[in-house]
Design a protein around this motif. Structure first.
Motif, PDB file in Angstrom:
ATOM      1  N   UNK A 223       2.446   9.830   6.270  1.00 32.06           N
ATOM      2  CA  UNK A 223       1.489   8.909   6.865  1.00 32.06           C
ATOM      3  C   UNK A 223       1.497   7.578   6.117  1.00 32.06           C
ATOM      4  N   UNK A 224       1.604   7.659   4.786  1.00 32.93           N
ATOM      5  CA  UNK A 224       1.678   6.429   3.992  1.00 32.93           C
ATOM      6  C   UNK A 224       2.912   5.621   4.356  1.00 32.93           C
ATOM      7  N   UNK A 225       4.040   6.295   4.578  1.00 34.23           N
ATOM      8  CA  UNK A 225       5.259   5.587   4.982  1.00 34.23           C
ATOM      9  C   UNK A 225       5.033   4.823   6.272  1.00 34.23           C
ATOM     10  N   UNK A 226       4.361   5.472   7.220  1.00 34.19           N
ATOM     11  CA  UNK A 226       4.107   4.821   8.507  1.00 34.19           C
ATOM     12  C   UNK A 226       3.151   3.636   8.348  1.00 34.19           C
ATOM     13  N   UNK A 227       2.085   3.829   7.554  1.00 34.57           N
ATOM     14  CA  UNK A 227       1.113   2.751   7.346  1.00 34.57           C
ATOM     15  C   UNK A 227       1.770   1.562   6.663  1.00 34.57           C
ATOM     16  N   UNK A 228       2.665   1.823   5.716  1.00 33.47           N
ATOM     17  CA  UNK A 228       3.318   0.723   4.990  1.00 33.47           C
ATOM     18  C   UNK A 228       4.283  -0.052   5.877  1.00 33.47           C
ATOM     19  N   UNK A 229       4.781   0.604   6.918  1.00 33.83           N
ATOM     20  CA  UNK A 229       5.636  -0.133   7.859  1.00 33.83           C
ATOM     21  C   UNK A 229       4.822  -1.053   8.763  1.00 33.83           C
ATOM     22  N   UNK A 230       3.546  -0.704   8.964  1.00 30.26           N
ATOM     23  CA  UNK A 230       2.720  -1.434   9.922  1.00 30.26           C
ATOM     24  C   UNK A 230       1.833  -2.500   9.289  1.00 30.26           C
ATOM     25  N   UNK A 231       1.443  -2.307   8.022  1.00 29.72           N
ATOM     26  CA  UNK A 231       0.458  -3.188   7.411  1.00 29.72           C
ATOM     27  C   UNK A 231       1.028  -3.892   6.185  1.00 29.72           C
ATOM     28  N   UNK A 232       0.448  -5.032   5.798  1.00 29.39           N
ATOM     29  CA  UNK A 232       0.835  -5.684   4.541  1.00 29.39           C
ATOM     30  C   UNK A 232       0.615  -4.743   3.369  1.00 29.39           C
ATOM     31  N   UNK A 233       1.368  -4.962   2.294  1.00 28.99           N
ATOM     32  CA  UNK A 233       1.400  -4.020   1.175  1.00 28.99           C
ATOM     33  C   UNK A 233       0.013  -3.726   0.618  1.00 28.99           C
ATOM     34  N   UNK A 234      -0.801  -4.753   0.377  1.00 27.40           N
ATOM     35  CA  UNK A 234      -2.100  -4.522  -0.241  1.00 27.40           C
ATOM     36  C   UNK A 234      -3.042  -3.769   0.690  1.00 27.40           C
ATOM     37  N   UNK A 235      -3.040  -4.117   1.966  1.00 35.38           N
ATOM     38  CA  UNK A 235      -3.906  -3.425   2.928  1.00 35.38           C
ATOM     39  C   UNK A 235      -3.434  -1.991   3.130  1.00 35.38           C
ATOM     40  N   UNK A 236      -2.123  -1.798   3.177  1.00 36.21           N
ATOM     41  CA  UNK A 236      -1.587  -0.441   3.324  1.00 36.21           C
ATOM     42  C   UNK A 236      -1.979   0.417   2.125  1.00 36.21           C
ATOM     43  N   UNK A 237      -1.881  -0.156   0.931  1.00 32.57           N
ATOM     44  CA  UNK A 237      -2.237   0.576  -0.286  1.00 32.57           C
ATOM     45  C   UNK A 237      -3.699   1.017  -0.245  1.00 32.57           C
ATOM     46  N   UNK A 238      -4.589   0.117   0.134  1.00 34.64           N
ATOM     47  CA  UNK A 238      -6.014   0.446   0.180  1.00 34.64           C
ATOM     48  C   UNK A 238      -6.310   1.482   1.262  1.00 34.64           C
ATOM     49  N   UNK A 239      -5.628   1.382   2.400  1.00 38.78           N
ATOM     50  CA  UNK A 239      -5.837   2.334   3.495  1.00 38.78           C
ATOM     51  C   UNK A 239      -5.451   3.751   3.067  1.00 38.78           C
ATOM     52  N   UNK A 240      -4.256   3.875   2.475  1.00 35.76           N
ATOM     53  CA  UNK A 240      -3.791   5.198   2.053  1.00 35.76           C
ATOM     54  C   UNK A 240      -4.621   5.697   0.874  1.00 35.76           C
ATOM     55  N   UNK A 241      -4.989   4.791  -0.001  1.00 36.20           N
ATOM     56  CA  UNK A 241      -5.823   5.161  -1.151  1.00 36.20           C
ATOM     57  C   UNK A 241      -7.117   5.807  -0.680  1.00 36.20           C
ATOM     58  N   UNK A 242      -7.783   5.201   0.287  1.00 35.27           N
ATOM     59  CA  UNK A 242      -9.042   5.750   0.770  1.00 35.27           C
ATOM     60  C   UNK A 242      -8.827   7.055   1.533  1.00 35.27           C
ATOM     61  N   UNK A 243      -7.743   7.158   2.253  1.00 34.11           N
ATOM     62  CA  UNK A 243      -7.429   8.431   2.921  1.00 34.11           C
ATOM     63  C   UNK A 243      -7.305   9.547   1.894  1.00 34.11           C
ATOM     64  N   UNK A 244      -6.620   9.267   0.792  1.00 34.30           N
ATOM     65  CA  UNK A 244      -6.411  10.289  -0.230  1.00 34.30           C
ATOM     66  C   UNK A 244      -7.682  10.589  -1.023  1.00 34.30           C
ATOM     67  N   UNK A 245      -8.508   9.579  -1.249  1.00 35.08           N
ATOM     68  CA  UNK A 245      -9.792   9.812  -1.911  1.00 35.08           C
ATOM     69  C   UNK A 245     -10.643  10.776  -1.090  1.00 35.08           C
ATOM     70  N   UNK A 246     -10.719  10.518   0.204  1.00 33.82           N
ATOM     71  CA  UNK A 246     -11.552  11.351   1.069  1.00 33.82           C
ATOM     72  C   UNK A 246     -11.002  12.772   1.168  1.00 33.82           C
ATOM     73  N   UNK A 247      -9.690  12.915   1.258  1.00 36.92           N
ATOM     74  CA  UNK A 247      -9.101  14.252   1.340  1.00 36.92           C
ATOM     75  C   UNK A 247      -9.320  15.037   0.049  1.00 36.92           C
ATOM     76  N   UNK A 248      -9.124  14.375  -1.100  1.00 41.57           N
ATOM     77  CA  UNK A 248      -9.315  15.060  -2.384  1.00 41.57           C
ATOM     78  C   UNK A 248     -10.770  15.462  -2.576  1.00 41.57           C
ATOM     79  N   UNK A 249     -11.690  14.584  -2.180  1.00 47.47           N
ATOM     80  CA  UNK A 249     -13.113  14.911  -2.298  1.00 47.47           C
ATOM     81  C   UNK A 249     -13.467  16.091  -1.411  1.00 47.47           C
TER      82      UNK A 249
END
Length: 494
Positions: A223-249
């Motif tokens: 999913x991160x690979x797909x997001x990084x293809x679609x969004x700028x690097x910083x926005x993609x990083x924050x998007x995947x970061x929050x996805x992983x925070x929520x999943x880990x929690x």
């Protein structure tokens, strides 16, 4: 010549220390600071551990910094890649030139009249003593001893004719080609080592006294690979970061609220990756609930793969004694070995061994209580970083660094120079780290304690910590702000 003075002295140039310096430069560009690092390189844990296969079992979108996008292909990355990321981040934020390598802090003395710390530092390269002063002392030392890991003495080990190695001091030239290797341990280090050693050694046996919960995950986040293809690097990083925070929690909360369900899911996950008839009950069913000890991630299921194809064996038993050619187990079986790897854990060490003194009085760390999980009762102008045990360390490190920057701004704004957490409310004191792992039980008594409710309790929950630490009030009845030279009061005085 006067002693060198900096506004903030950061101890440690690992993940926490580099992050702290970057936050400080970004939010307080006019403040002077320095980092002192006992070793000769950036990286902390990720430079120290050089055993085969060393890797993170936290995803790099959360173990990486919020302000420095993770761009490497693998989300569960190897040690070399993480070390390169740390060096690059330090260089890009102009932190590297502020690091004093081979500088080991031995003690720090606080003077309330002058509102400053006097810090005694040993030069590891010359053995001379250097003295620095600072207005704020920030310990980013982690909580384990770098010089040596925990290695219990085994009966008869002196008659073993092979070699005994601890992963924390892995010999760079160790050649295991054609060797029979026994890895003692069941934690993250053993789980990492066994697949890596199986690529070289003739035979690898993982000997565990009791099982650990294991979770197989892909080292790449599709999913991160797909997001990084679609969004700028910083926005993609924050998007995947929050996805992983929520999943880990969610994973942690489910484990604590429905341990039987999670236990069954993990057991069935292991069974699916192993041959029919494999004794999953014996080898993969711990006696404790998920997250009583840290859950181990198995990137790409590599441990299950080497167990399935016969390149490694898993034995659940206890060591009776070493023999000349291997290890005799309590069951009577003997495991032949040319090399024994003691992946038997860490040795906890508070604040990197720094001795603190406040106005001439020694600080007894186990008698202090952690405020917001980062400051110590009765200790002025001091912060430490202790990351989450159930999520990426850096999530908490980022919050602590941001909080320190807010405190410094508050001191400027109010014309005060000193911030001191007062004595915590009466009531029970509990260990700062709540895991039941062996390394925690052995050493947690050397660490500061925590209380039972906020702000004296260390929450293992990023979502719960985020708002109060990033935006909450800095003034409360538990903290006192003073000017330099103010009469020294006992921490119990409000």
């Amino acid at each position: 010549m006067g002693r060198e003075h900096v506004d903030v002295l950061i101890v440690g140039a690992g993940l926490s220390g580099i992050g702290a310096a970057c936050h400080l430069r970004r939010r307080h560009p006019g403040r002077t600071y320095a980092l002192v690092e006992a070793r000769d390189a950036i990286g902390g844990t990720w430079d120290l551990f050089r055993y085969p296969g060393v890797r993170s079992d936290s995803d790099m979108f959360t173990l990486g910094y919020s302000f420095a996008p993770w761009t490497a292909p693998k989300s569960l990355a190897d040690g070399d890649t993480i070390r390169d990321y740390l060096r690059r981040t330090a260089d890009e934020h102009d932190v590297t030139r502020h690091i004093r390598f081979r500088h080991r802090v031995q003690r720090a003395d606080w003077d309330s009249q002058r509102a400053r710390w006097t810090v005694q530092v040993r030069r590891e390269d010359t053995a001379e003593t250097v003295v620095l002063t600072c207005s704020f002392l920030y310990a980013c030392t982690g909580y384990y001893r770098y010089e040596a890991g925990h290695t219990p003495h085994f009966t008869g080990q002196e008659r073993f004719t092979g070699r005994i190695v601890h992963p924390q001091q892995w010999p760079a030239a160790l050649d295991l080609t054609g060797q029979r290797v026994v890895v003692i341990g069941s934690g993250a280090t053993a789980v990492t080592l066994v697949p890596a050693l199986a690529r070289q050694a003739a035979r690898v046996t993982m000997l565990q006294r009791s099982p650990t919960y294991l979770l197989a995950l892909s080292s790449r986040d599709r999913l991160a690979d797909a997001v990084r293809r679609l969004l700028p690097a910083r926005l993609a990083h924050q998007t995947v970061r929050w996805k992983n925070i929520l999943l880990a929690t969610a994973n942690y909360q489910l484990s604590r609220r429905a341990p039987g369900l999670v236990r069954g899911l993990l057991r069935r996950g292991a069974a699916r990756r192993l041959p029919a008839g494999f004794d999953v009950e014996r080898h993969f069913t711990p006696r404790y609930d998920p997250w009583d000890q840290r859950l181990c991630v198995v990137p790409d299921g590599d441990l299950f793969r080497v167990l399935s194809d016969g390149r490694a064996e898993l034995v659940t038993d206890t060591v009776d004694s070493f023999t000349a050619r291997g290890i005799r187990l309590a069951s009577g079986r003997e495991l032949p070995a040319d090399v024994v790897v003691t992946a038997t854990g860490l040795d906890l060490l508070a604040l990197g061994g720094i001795a603190l003194r406040v106005d001439g009085v020694e600080v007894d760390l186990p008698e202090t209580v952690a405020y917001q999980g980062m400051m110590l009762s009765g200790v002025p102008n001091f912060a430490m970083t202790i990351g989450y045990t159930n999520a990426s360390w850096t999530l908490k490190a980022d919050l602590v660094a941001g909080y320190v920057c807010r405190l410094l701004r508050h001191l400027d704004r109010t014309g005060t120079q000193i911030v001191t957490p007062l004595a915590s409310p009466p009531g029970p004191r509990t260990p700062l780290i709540g895991l039941t792992s062996g390394y925690v039980r052995r050493g947690v008594g050397r660490l500061p304690r925590q209380g039972t409710r906020a702000p004296w309790r260390l929450h293992q929950n990023y979502l719960r910590d985020l708002l109060p630490m990033r935006y909450g009030r800095l003034t409360d009845p538990n903290v006192r702000f003073d000017r330099a030279g103010a009469p020294r009061r006992s921490p119990v005085d409000a």
